[in-house]
Design a protein around this motif. Structure first.
Motif, PDB file in Angstrom:
ATOM      1  N   TYR A 150       2.135   1.761  -3.424  1.00 23.67           N
ATOM      2  CA  TYR A 150       1.068   2.250  -4.294  1.00 23.67           C
ATOM      3  C   TYR A 150       0.907   3.756  -4.125  1.00 23.67           C
ATOM      4  O   TYR A 150       0.835   4.505  -5.106  1.00 23.67           O
TER       5      TYR A 150
ATOM      6  N   TRP B  74      -2.799  -2.854  -9.376  1.00 26.61           N
ATOM      7  CA  TRP B  74      -1.614  -2.340  -8.699  1.00 26.61           C
ATOM      8  C   TRP B  74      -0.793  -1.428  -9.601  1.00 26.61           C
ATOM      9  O   TRP B  74      -0.225  -0.433  -9.152  1.00 26.61           O
TER      10      TRP B  74
ATOM     11  N   LEU C 155       0.831  -1.207   0.000  1.00 27.61           N
ATOM     12  CA  LEU C 155       0.000   0.000   0.000  1.00 27.61           C
ATOM     13  C   LEU C 155       0.865   1.256   0.000  1.00 27.61           C
ATOM     14  O   LEU C 155       0.576   2.230  -0.706  1.00 27.61           O
TER      15      LEU C 155
ATOM     16  N   SER D 288       4.892  -0.036  -7.739  1.00 26.28           N
ATOM     17  CA  SER D 288       3.613  -0.498  -7.183  1.00 26.28           C
ATOM     18  C   SER D 288       3.288  -1.926  -7.602  1.00 26.28           C
ATOM     19  O   SER D 288       2.832  -2.734  -6.792  1.00 26.28           O
TER      20      SER D 288
END
Length: 449
Positions: free
Chosen positions: A23, A161, A20, A149
């Motif tokens: 990302y 992603w 995360l 990511s």
């Protein structure tokens, strides 16, 4: 194009704790860099023809300004070669830090650059050099941001992603157009041309600092660590891509053509057509693009996730066909000079772009083996940018003039672009996440080399 999505056959890998964070870092960093790039895009249509290229002919000045816009695309392959090679050899993280600094410094210097009235021909010459630096930085940025990511995330959900980096351009475009819209609404035209536009460029310094703080705290991706552990870092990644992956390179590059040209139409040339041909204001066009870009923030990751469930190439190809059909409809729609209709058409056009651009990063990266991903993806992205987005505003303007300010040739140009991208879909391959799974499993218990 086969309708079988190989991703469904692979074993799902739970994303590591840093997924995360990666990302968000990919999304924010790319957004900041494309803010810089988008400011230039808008300024090349609305500002620079008047202050850097006073040719005495508005049409000639516009062509000259769009030429400097194109320089940024022509420079991208240089960045793709330099940083693509480094990304596969030394890792993703440090390359991304350098590209962020390069673009940020170039953008701030553009904001401080004297115009033609102050230093004459040196002004456009320096503008070209700084635009060149911007392009080199973006050429190395995209491939790394995508891998950042996607290589932390589940390879079976690469469409989602990988979309983090794809949100960057509309987010950056949204910020850039928002800043310029505020400046245009609060300043007189003379103030905007003399100093107001510089505020948008100079303020990027704060954004770059914010992006650096995020990227410097990142770890290297699990996939690159596995490549290190297996001793698979290539000695000559650029050469290897050309000699061992020519079909992948062609397929990935062709996939970029239609979305690049479509984006150039709705975020750059639309200013020219709507203001000069339809008599609308710059504020009208800015508002339409702002709304369309806002929708893209949600549509891009949604489109990426959609292609994790349905065949990626089919979704992409259908969107290219829909683009070819919609463009003539769009031009017919806006002939009534309605701001509401212009806005609706722009939202639809950018939505079609989102359904190609959202899964684009996944499609491009999955054409190449893991040890050549940075180089292969960067080369495909940047080479396609030259034949697609780089020439697009110039070609739009030339076709506009050749058709006596008509739109028919422009619609034909988009039709050709859609056909080229569909060829890329046919040549491409479906996801092969099991390749990445084998690499990660084999390297799991081995020390880095």
């Amino acid at each position: 194009m086969t309708s079988t999505n190989n991703a469904a056959k692979a074993v799902t890998r739970k994303p590591p704790p840093g997924a995360l964070k990666a990302y968000v870092a990919s999304l924010t960093g790319t957004s900041l860099e494309y803010y810089d790039f988008a400011i230039y895009s808008v300024a090349s249509a609305a500002i620079f023809p008047k202050i850097f290229f006073p040719a005495g002919d508005d049409f000639v000045a516009l062509i000259l300004s769009f030429s400097t816009y194109a320089v940024g695309y022509f420079a991208r392959p240089i960045g793709g070669v330099i940083f693509g090679r480094l990304g596969d050899k030394i890792g993703r993280k440090y390359v991304l830090v350098f590209t962020l600094v390069l673009i940020g410094v170039a953008t701030v210097l553009i904001g401080a650059l004297p115009d033609y009235s102050a230093i004459g021909a040196a002004a456009p010459a320096l503008l070209v050099l700084l635009r060149l630096a911007q392009g080199i930085g973006v050429g190395g940025e995209w491939g790394g941001a995508v891998l950042l990511s996607s290589e932390f995330g589940d390879p079976n959900k690469r469409g989602f992603w990988s979309s983090a980096a794809q949100i960057g351009p509309p987010a950056g475009n949204l910020m850039a157009n928002g800043v310029l819209a505020v400046l245009a609404a609060t300043l007189t035209e003379s103030a905007l041309l003399s100093w107001g536009w510089r505020v948008a460029f100079l303020s990027s310094a704060l954004l770059v600092i914010f992006g650096l703080v995020i990227r410097l705290k990142l770890e290297e991706t699990p996939v690159f660590k596995a490549i290190q552990a297996q001793g698979e870092r290539p000695k000559a990644p650029i050469k290897d891509v050309f000699t061992t992956e020519p079909r992948a390179l062609i397929a990935a590059a062709l996939s970029r053509v239609c979305p690049d040209i479509l984006y150039g139409l709705f975020t750059v040339f639309l200013y020219v057509y709507a203001t000069k041909e339809l008599g609308m204001t710059t504020g009208n066009v800015l508002a339409a693009i702002l709304i369309g870009s806002a929708f893209q923030l949600f549509l891009i990751p949604a489109a990426g996730a959609l292609t994790d469930r349905f065949n990626r190439r089919w979704v992409y190809g259908i969107s290219a066909v829909a683009t070819a059909v919609f463009i003539p409809i769009f031009f017919v729609m806006i002939q009534g000079r309605s701001v509401a209709v212009l806005t609706i058409g722009t939202v639809i056009g950018l939505a079609l772009h989102a359904f190609m651009y959202g899964p684009q990063a996944a499609f491009i990266t999955e054409q190449f083996p893991a040890h050549l991903r940075y180089a292969g993806s960067s080369l495909a992205y940047t080479l396609a940018g030259v034949i697609g987005g780089g020439f697009a505003p110039i070609i739009f303007t030339a076709l506009y003039g050749a058709a006596n300010h008509g739109w028919y040739l422009i619609a034909g140009y988009l039709l050709l672009a859609a056909i080229v991208t569909i060829v890329g879909m046919v040549l491409g391959r479906d996801p092969q996440p099991e390749e990445e799974e084998r690499l990660l499993q084999a390297a799991h218990s081995q020390p880095a080399v």
